[in-house]
Design an enzyme around this catalytic site. Structure first.
Site, PDB file in Angstrom:
ATOM      1  N   ALA A  53       0.809  -1.224   0.000  1.00  0.00           N
ATOM      2  CA  ALA A  53       0.000   0.000   0.000  1.00  0.00           C
ATOM      3  C   ALA A  53       0.846   1.280   0.000  1.00  0.00           C
ATOM      4  O   ALA A  53       0.641   2.162  -0.850  1.00  0.00           O
ATOM      5  CB  ALA A  53      -0.970  -0.021   1.184  1.00  0.00           C
ATOM      6  N   ASP A 232      -4.091  -2.406   4.217  1.00  0.00           N
ATOM      7  CA  ASP A 232      -4.259  -1.584   3.027  1.00  0.00           C
ATOM      8  C   ASP A 232      -5.268  -0.469   3.261  1.00  0.00           C
ATOM      9  O   ASP A 232      -5.222   0.558   2.586  1.00  0.00           O
ATOM     10  CB  ASP A 232      -4.702  -2.455   1.855  1.00  0.00           C
ATOM     11  CG  ASP A 232      -3.557  -3.293   1.323  1.00  0.00           C
ATOM     12  OD1 ASP A 232      -2.988  -2.917   0.290  1.00  0.00           O
ATOM     13  OD2 ASP A 232      -3.206  -4.313   1.950  1.00  0.00           O
TER      14      ASP A 232
END
EC number: 5.3.1.23
Length: 343
Positions: A53, A232
């Site tokens: 991420a 994430d």
């Protein structure tokens, strides 16, 4: 002297473009991919050349700089390229957050490639310091001696620094904690077996690869004293989206009385979403499940389900380790609006 950087580096910004270490080929081959157009960066993100991420946020930001180079004098074209970049993968909020931040500056100061690259570099520097703070905050939560289980890859290959969950492990070991790390192989892309084991072993950290299905076994045998994973996206109530399989690990940890920690920067916190049900879950090509390294492992014609992420409910999360300190339940109170990082 301790450094906030890592010997492992997954990207390079060069005069001729953005160079990305092809993570699909590790650990067998260290191959770099040149991205000279924003479309190249978007493709690299979608096809998992670059992943993690925080790092896809950095890559997306540099993709905007490439768009400014390519479309000098055409702000509308830059805007279109930025939208393609920010939507290349939907679950990790860091990608849209980083692209939006660069675009906000360009709209204020002009659509110059130098400005975009400067802002992307600033994002990368901030992520490096963020990882260090996460590592320092989380190290004290790790056992002084014992096993720590982690999932997917959350190290220098997923960030611009030492990593999130892997950064916690690195800092704990640097402080003298005697840890054995159990890295789930993390089907279907095997980021744990290929990437986490590669990173940690290069640093001399004791790491053992297990299949995803062995997690219950090692917990039952008393080999694991803590679980630490990345994220994430984190919803306002503390629900966490992370690599598929994370939810199952959280359930197993609760059943065995093992603390389950999530390590993530505040840029992964999305206070616009009330809970995990609102987090968009990316579904990828089923061939990634039915094949391993290009070899078919399932009968032809049999379908495969492939959500890339699952959502772990907040009540299973012992604490969220952030670059602004450790947050404990109730997360609606400990993840306040004024603490969130805005684009």
């Amino acid at each position: 002297m301790e450094t906030k950087s890592s010997a492992v580096r997954a990207y390079r910004w060069e005069p001729d473009g953005l160079w990305l270490l092809d993570q699909r080929r590790l650990p067998a081959e260290e191959r770099w991919v040149a991205c000279r157009r924003p479309e190249d960066v978007a493709r690299a993100i979608r096809e998992m050349v670059v992943r993690g991420a925080p790092l896809i946020g950095v890559a997306g930001a540099y993709g905007v700089a490439l768009a400014c180079r390519l479309h000098a004098g055409d702000p509308d074209a830059v805007e279109r390229a930025a939208e393609q970049l920010r939507t290349a993968r939907p679950t990790a909020i860091n990608l849209a957050w980083a692209v939006d931040r660069v675009m906000a500056r360009l709209r204020r100061e002009g659509y110059a490639a130098e400005l975009a690259a400067e802002e992307a570099g600033r994002l990368a520097d901030e992520d490096q310091h963020s990882c260090w703070r996460i590592g320092e905050a989380g190290a004290t939560l790790m056992p002084v001696e014992g096993g720590v289980l982690t999932h997917c890859n959350t190290g220098a290959l997923a960030t611009a620094g030492i990593g999130t969950a892997a950064g916690v492990i690195r800092r704990a070991v640097a402080r003298g904690h005697r840890l054995r790390v159990y890295a789930t192989e993390t089907r279907p892309y095997l980021q744990g077996a290929r990437l986490t084991a590669w990173e940690l072993s290069r640093e001399g950290i004791d790491v053992t690869v297990i299949t995803d299905g062995m997690a219950g076994y090692v917990m039952q045998k008393g080999l694991v004293q803590a679980v630490v994973v990345g994220a994430d996206r984190v919803a306002r109530n503390g629900d966490v989206a992370n690599k598929i399989g994370t939810y199952g690990l959280a359930v197993l940890a609760r059943a065995h009385g093992i603390p389950f920690y999530v390590a993530a920067p505040y840029s992964s916190v999305d206070l616009s979403l009330p809970d995990g049900d609102a987090i968009p879950i990316e579904h990828r090509d089923p061939a990634e499940v039915t094949q391993v390294a290009g070899v078919e492992v399932a009968p032809p014609g049999v379908p495969a389900l492939h959500p890339a992420f699952d959502v772990t409910p907040a009540h299973l999360v012992t604490a969220i380790i952030t670059d602004r300190g450790v947050r404990y339940p109730p997360y609606l109170r400990s993840l306040p609006l004024e603490e969130a990082t805005a684009p």
